[in-house]
Scaffold this motif. Structure first.
Motif, mmCIF file in Angstrom:
data_model
loop_
_atom_site.group_PDB
_atom_site.id
_atom_site.type_symbol
_atom_site.label_atom_id
_atom_site.label_comp_id
_atom_site.label_asym_id
_atom_site.label_seq_id
_atom_site.Cartn_x
_atom_site.Cartn_y
_atom_site.Cartn_z
ATOM 1 N N LEU A 1 8.554 3.535 -7.751
ATOM 2 C CA LEU A 1 7.744 4.052 -6.493
ATOM 3 C C LEU A 1 7.875 5.522 -6.518
ATOM 4 C CD1 LEU A 1 8.791 1.851 -3.275
ATOM 5 C CD2 LEU A 1 6.471 2.061 -4.366
ATOM 6 N N ASN A 2 7.035 6.271 -6.031
ATOM 7 C CA ASN A 2 7.372 7.721 -6.006
ATOM 8 C C ASN A 2 7.710 7.767 -4.501
ATOM 9 O OD1 ASN A 2 7.367 10.325 -5.659
ATOM 10 N ND2 ASN A 2 5.102 10.660 -6.367
ATOM 11 N N LEU A 3 8.844 7.845 -4.248
ATOM 12 C CA LEU A 3 9.572 7.970 -2.795
ATOM 13 C C LEU A 3 8.832 9.182 -2.014
ATOM 14 C CD1 LEU A 3 13.104 6.724 -3.190
ATOM 15 C CD2 LEU A 3 11.033 5.362 -2.533
ATOM 16 N N ALA A 4 9.035 10.328 -2.837
ATOM 17 C CA ALA A 4 8.191 11.506 -2.091
ATOM 18 C C ALA A 4 7.001 11.344 -1.737
ATOM 19 C CB ALA A 4 8.174 12.562 -3.308
ATOM 20 N N LYS A 5 5.985 10.463 -2.395
ATOM 21 C CA LYS A 5 4.647 10.458 -1.723
ATOM 22 C C LYS A 5 4.805 9.545 -0.570
ATOM 23 C CE LYS A 5 1.340 7.665 -3.202
ATOM 24 N NZ LYS A 5 1.119 6.686 -4.302
ATOM 25 N N TYR A 6 5.626 8.512 -0.489
ATOM 26 C CA TYR A 6 5.803 7.514 0.692
ATOM 27 C C TYR A 6 6.295 8.386 1.773
ATOM 28 C CZ TYR A 6 4.205 3.566 -2.140
ATOM 29 O OH TYR A 6 3.356 2.683 -2.672
ATOM 30 N N ALA A 7 7.269 9.082 1.541
ATOM 31 C CA ALA A 7 7.648 9.989 2.800
ATOM 32 C C ALA A 7 6.904 10.723 3.576
ATOM 33 C CB ALA A 7 8.990 10.800 1.984
ATOM 34 N N GLN A 8 5.868 11.070 2.993
ATOM 35 C CA GLN A 8 4.760 12.079 3.478
ATOM 36 C C GLN A 8 4.146 11.182 4.616
ATOM 37 O OE1 GLN A 8 4.408 15.326 2.526
ATOM 38 N NE2 GLN A 8 6.032 14.845 1.091
ATOM 39 N N LYS A 9 4.019 9.841 4.352
ATOM 40 C CA LYS A 9 3.490 9.120 5.333
ATOM 41 C C LYS A 9 4.392 8.298 6.268
ATOM 42 C CE LYS A 9 -0.040 8.408 2.136
ATOM 43 N NZ LYS A 9 -0.535 7.325 0.974
ATOM 44 N N PRO A 10 4.672 8.621 7.541
ATOM 45 C CA PRO A 10 5.849 8.215 8.329
ATOM 46 C C PRO A 10 5.513 6.467 8.579
ATOM 47 C CG PRO A 10 5.221 10.000 9.150
ATOM 48 C CD PRO A 10 4.140 9.789 7.955
ATOM 49 N N LEU B 1 4.085 4.136 6.880
ATOM 50 C CA LEU B 1 4.585 3.491 5.694
ATOM 51 C C LEU B 1 5.868 3.683 5.480
ATOM 52 C CD1 LEU B 1 1.895 3.747 2.857
ATOM 53 C CD2 LEU B 1 2.290 1.743 4.446
ATOM 54 N N ALA B 2 6.337 4.561 5.659
ATOM 55 C CA ALA B 2 7.847 5.064 5.230
ATOM 56 C C ALA B 2 8.785 4.438 6.030
ATOM 57 C CB ALA B 2 8.020 6.596 5.146
ATOM 58 N N LYS B 3 8.622 3.985 7.209
ATOM 59 C CA LYS B 3 9.629 3.468 7.893
ATOM 60 C C LYS B 3 9.567 1.872 7.527
ATOM 61 C CE LYS B 3 9.792 6.284 11.904
ATOM 62 N NZ LYS B 3 9.450 6.644 13.274
ATOM 63 N N ALA B 4 8.367 1.297 7.419
ATOM 64 C CA ALA B 4 8.329 -0.238 6.848
ATOM 65 C C ALA B 4 9.039 -0.292 5.509
ATOM 66 C CB ALA B 4 6.995 -0.953 6.767
ATOM 67 N N LEU B 5 8.826 0.822 4.665
ATOM 68 C CA LEU B 5 9.291 0.532 3.384
ATOM 69 C C LEU B 5 10.896 0.860 3.441
ATOM 70 C CD1 LEU B 5 8.579 0.247 0.595
ATOM 71 C CD2 LEU B 5 8.419 3.013 0.277
ATOM 72 N N PHE B 6 11.148 1.531 4.270
ATOM 73 C CA PHE B 6 12.576 1.898 4.335
ATOM 74 C C PHE B 6 13.464 0.628 4.579
ATOM 75 C CE2 PHE B 6 16.504 2.549 6.744
ATOM 76 C CZ PHE B 6 17.094 3.203 5.989
#
Lengths: 521, 503
Positions: free
Chosen positions: A186-195, A197-202
């Motif tokens: 995963l490219n975490l930096a990319k996902y961190a841009q999309k809140p 998605l990021a919350k579920a992924l976290f």
């Protein structure tokens, strides 16, 4: 259109999956999402337009997370390593009443060990066992390894908090094809841009995969993206720090989150940190501040009560539990704690009412019926006693529970004076659980009644080696040895008895007598 | 010019004074350091250092080590009776009584005029249950030198052999010899109490309490005596003094419970008694009292439960069976009640209540002949009692019931004992126990009983079971069953781990 690949009931598949998720049917939801995600690529192009793949992906992560989700607040488990090798407390020798580490001299006016059994030295057994219940700490590594594995926490103790890890591996079994998301790719930096998605992924990474380090990376990136204005991310970072054992850093994050937004959750996390740092008074003050902001919040009152109980201040704990019941009269923990407190302070009738309340609420397990049976017997409701114990035996899930029930039945047998029955009951206790020190002790007492001194001696020795924190076997052994005339053994046992229960009058008298013997010519 | 300095030869026992001083001041750490130094200097040949080291070990409870060191001492100096005595003492403390006796015998060869040797020999023989030899040795010790401990042991032996009179003699002498020893006073008081000599018992217990106001044993005994005379408030205030010091003593809570029972505070009585029972589940006296209180409260199911438990622990007591039968009568189980009465009548020799209650039951069942039989048995017992005039027999209530019974059975005219003749006697007693006899009345029993009995006369066989029949039993029971504190201290080894696992 007939070829339209709609859901099984003619519904749109994503909508169907979403509906499954809302009805908490996570397995079906995740299966449907997998189907959606595994469409042949040709088709996928077409679906890409209609259904955002990301929606299905995110829904699946959430479903998988929810399957194994355990509330982080109640997940507090210290392994041996944390108990022994971790030195977070500031004060090594704290004043009594300000630390959780000293069992404390029972100042709270609670029942003494002569009335209420204790788990480890000084801590009376609680009415409600939580995953985070700590009942005393071992003082050395060696002792920690030697004591029974459930002697200190509600679950078998591990060398470090391995249960988090086990949760993660358990989730592997749900996916035979391997993990759903390969974290290293995963490219975490990319996902961190999309809140969104990021919350579920976290949550997936944190709860499902238990990969705290990656979760922390993602959270750090995300909070940066949110310009440190989202309290949620701060709390998550705090949780990660807490798991990693960086309590002061976690405290900072939680505090800053609290400044942004008052939340009960955050208060609970912060209190957890303080408890871990062995600062119960700070935690209690925090809870009280929280109660100013959320008057009558049950979890906060309950937290205060738990701290009081941990510090052996049973009577004020009971007060707070009563406050809990004023707010929420179905609170199982509060009812159970007050009930057991009443039982051990000579009020089995009132305890019976509390436990019957639990029964009315639909709690149906071995422990409850066991307690009901005991309360009925001691409150002289003889018609309900044995049927409750029968049901407890029927509902017992493992041999330890069966042993508990037989042990209590033995007490009932002693109460009606049928010593043969009592003998059989205690024997059955030992058959079911070979390490039941109380049963060994009571068997020894019965043997002593019959005049079999040697058997009694052997049983008492077993009991005292199994449970060095119980004063009864030590004291009984001391008395027995004193009768035979073996004053040295009597003295050593009496000393151990005094260590386990310093206020025991008979032990003190015996010790005084023995010392006179030793001093005299 | 030359100076001759004396050669600085090491003297073995050079620092004995220091060792002794430190030991007597209980400065054991310092003392041990000096001993170590001294032993190193003398290469382990300093007898006194070894001796004191052994004494310190013994004080710390390390008897085995002290035994070894004393043996070393007796090797260093085999002609010393002291060393042998200490070896024997260590053997005694380890429970090896036979070996101890042998060593003491050797020691007595070296020193014949030592009371300690005789005393300790006596104690050893006592542990081995050779009471005759033990008595001889202890008497010998007394001749050589009088000591409280020797008296105590001698008294103990007499008690073990069941000779209370001789024991009292011994304790009397002991009290003369040292009148301020509270333990002796208390024991003597308790012995008098057992014999029913309340005056002297009170005297001695009172003396013990003046010398030591917080004495648990004496307080308990004094309180139980007051209870027997109905002074419940005074007894309670006595108990209050010790309750803080000994909060978990079953006999204490039992007596407090019976105080409340005497004051008709039945609920408080039950809660105290139940606490006592929780702390000592094997004590039949507490169970008996619980049964009694529940009978008074007319809770017959619980009464049956506690009484049958008490019978399991103490099967040789007639009164228990009688109370059980009363409970059974009220539980509509006349068959078993009858059997229980029969058992009671067989076991009991002196209590006329058993027969009276049995007669009431039989009469209610329509068995007039059996009732008559029991009635006569009761008369015989009453006559016997009148001759012996046992002080705690309070016939007032019984007479009333019995007379009605007699009328009903048509034997009333030939009563050998009538109320007026009794009256004078019970009047005398009334000064002391009038309060208790009136306060003993259970809930409205007497009227109920009287009515029941009169209706029995009226309706003959068709009458119903009187509820009062049950209550008649506790009416004439002594208000409490005070535990002798000996049995109280006995009770402690039977302590079970306080138990229930509530989760």
């Amino acid at each position: 259109c007939c070829s339209c690949p709609a859901g099984r009931m003619g519904l749109d598949p994503l909508f169907h999956a979403w509906s499954y998720f809302r009805r908490r049917k996570f397995r079906q939801c995740s299966e449907l999402c997998s189907e959606l995600l595994e469409r042949p690529p040709g088709n996928q192009m077409f679906y890409f337009l209609l259904y955002p793949v990301q929606a299905a992906w995110s829904l699946k992560t959430r479903a998988l997370t929810e399957m194994v989700y355990v509330d982080e607040i109640d997940m507090d488990q210290e392994g041996i390593a944390e108990m022994m090798l971790d030195e977070n407390a500031v004060a090594q020798v704290a004043r009594p009443g300000t630390s959780l580490k000293l069992p404390g001299t029972s100042q709270g006016g609670g029942p003494s060990p002569a009335v209420r059994p204790v788990t480890q030295s000084g801590r009376p057994i609680t009415g409600f066992v939580r995953p985070s219940t700590q009942s005393g700490r071992p003082s050395t590594m060696e002792q920690a390894i030697r004591t029974p594995r459930t002697g200190l926490t509600a679950r078998p103790i591990t060398s470090a908090s391995g249960r988090y890890g086990r949760l993660g591996t358990a989730s592997m079994l749900t996916n035979p094809d391997g993990p759903f998301i390969n974290l290293s790719r995963l490219n975490l930096a990319k996902y961190a841009q999309k809140p969104k998605l990021a919350k579920a992924l976290f949550e997936y990474i944190f709860y499902h995969e238990n990969d705290v380090k990656n979760a922390l990376d993602l959270a750090a990136l995300a909070t940066e993206h949110a310009q440190f204005k989202d309290w949620w991310w701060k709390v998550q970072i705090g949780k990660c720090y807490y798991r990693l054992g960086l309590f002061r850093e976690a405290e900072k994050q939680f505090k800053s989150a609290l400044k942004q937004q008052d939340m009960v959750d955050t208060i609970l996390y912060l209190a957890k940190v303080y408890l871990r740092l062995d600062q119960p008074v700070t935690a209690m003050n925090l809870f009280k501040q929280g109660l100013d902001r959320f008057p009558g919040e049950v979890t906060l009152i309950c937290g205060i009560a738990r701290i009081h109980e941990e510090m052996n201040n049973i009577s004020s704990a009971a007060e707070y539990y009563k406050d809990v019941l004023k707010q929420d009269n179905t609170h199982v923990e509060a009812i159970a704690c007050i009930g057991s407190n009443h039982f051990y302070s000579d009020q089995p009738e009132i305890a019976l009412r509390f436990y019957r309340r639990l029964l009315q609420m639909g709690v149906y397990n071995c422990q409850l019926f066991n307690n009901l049976g005991l309360c009925c017997f001691y409150a002289q409701q003889y018609d309900m006693t044995l049927s409750s114990f029968e049901r407890a035996l029927f509902l017992a899930e493992n041999e330890e529970e069966t042993a508990d029930v037989w042990y209590n039945l033995g007490h009932v047998a002693v109460g009606i004076g049928d010593l043969n029955l009592a003998y059989q009951c205690f024997k059955l206790t030992l058959v079911n659980n070979n390490n039941y020190a109380e049963a060994y002790n009571n068997l020894a007492v019965l043997e002593m009644q019959k005049g079999h001194i040697e058997q009694a001696r052997a049983l008492l020795q077993t009991a005292s080696s199994l449970a060095p924190h119980m004063y009864e076997p030590h004291f009984n052994f001391a008395i027995l040895s004193e009768k035979v005339g073996d004053l040295q053994r009597s003295y050593t046992s009496a000393q151990k008895s005094e260590e386990a229960f310093p206020g025991h009058v008979d032990t003190q008298q015996l010790l005084k007598q023995l010392k006179q013997h030793f001093a005299m010519l | 010019c030359f100076t001759v300095t004396a050669p600085d030869l090491p003297i073995l026992e050079r620092k004995n004074w220091l060792i002794y001083l430190l030991y007597v001041r209980q400065d054991y750490e310092e003392c041990k350091a000096v001993i170590k130094e001294q032993l190193q200097e003398s290469q382990g040949l300093c007898e006194y250092a070894v001796y004191v080291q052994a004494l310190i070990f013994r004080l710390e409870g390390k008897i085995q080590e002290s035994l070894e060191l004393f043996q070393t001492c007796s090797i260093l100096n085999p002609r010393s009776a002291d060393n042998l005595k200490q070896v024997a003492r260590s053997l005694f403390l380890l429970g090896k009584h036979k070996a101890a006796i042998e060593v003491y015998n050797e020691a007595s060869k070296l020193d014949e005029k030592d009371w300690e040797i005789s005393h300790n020999l006596g104690v050893c023989y006592m542990y081995l249950k050779h009471f005759n030899k033990a008595r001889d040795q202890l008497n010998n010790a007394l001749e050589l030198n009088k000591h409280d401990l020797t008296y105590m042991m001698l008294g103990k032996i007499h008690l073990l052999e069941g000779e209370t009179d001789k024991a009292i003699e011994v304790y009397k002498k002991a009290v003369e010899f040292s009148p301020e020893n509270t333990e002796l006073l208390t024991t003597l008081g308790l012995l008098y109490l057992q014999l029913g000599d309340y005056q002297r018992a009170f005297e001695h217990l009172g003396n013990a309490l003046t010398y030591e106001p917080g004495n648990y044993k004496a307080t308990l005994a004094a309180g139980s005596m007051m209870q027997a005379h109905g002074d419940f408030d005074v007894a309670l205030s006595k108990y209050k003094v010790v309750a803080t010091a000994v909060p978990e003593s079953p006999p204490l809570w039992n007596n407090i419970g019976m105080c409340f029972y005497g004051k008709k505070k039945y609920v408080a009585a039950i809660s105290c008694l139940k606490r006592a029972n929780y702390l000592a589940p094997f004590d039949w006296k507490i169970l008996y009292n619980l049964g009694l209180v529940h009978l008074t409260m007319q809770q017959y199911a619980s009464a049956f439960h506690f009484l049958s438990a008490a019978i399991n622990f103490q099967p040789k007591m007639g009164e228990l069976y009688m109370l059980l039968a009363v409970a059974l009568t009220n539980l509509n189980d006349a068959e078993n009640a009858k059997r229980s009465y029969e058992q009671a009548a067989a076991l009991d020799k002196s209590n006329p209540l058993v027969n009276l209650n049995y007669a009431v039951l039989l009469y209610n069942q329509g068995d007039k002949k059996g009732a008559l039989c029991q009635y006569q048995e009761m008369e015989r017992k009453v006559n016997a009692l009148k001759e012996s005039s046992t002080p705690d027999f309070d016939p007032e209530k019984m007479v009333e019931v019995a007379q009605k019974m007699g009328v009903a059975l048509q034997v009333g005219e030939s009563l050998v004992w009538t109320k007026p003749s009794k009256e004078s006697k019970s009047k005398q007693k009334a000064a002391g126990s009038g309060k208790s006899s009136s306060s003993q009345q259970p809930l409205g029993s007497n009227q109920a009983l009287g009515q029941a009995m009169s209706s029995a006369a009226g309706y003959g066989k068709t009458m119903q079971l009187p509820t009062g029949a049950g209550a008649a039993a506790p009416a004439a029971k002594p208000p409490s069953l005070p535990l002798e504190p000996e049995s109280g201290s006995e009770a402690s080894p039977e302590e079970t781990s306080a138990p229930p696992e509530a989760e």
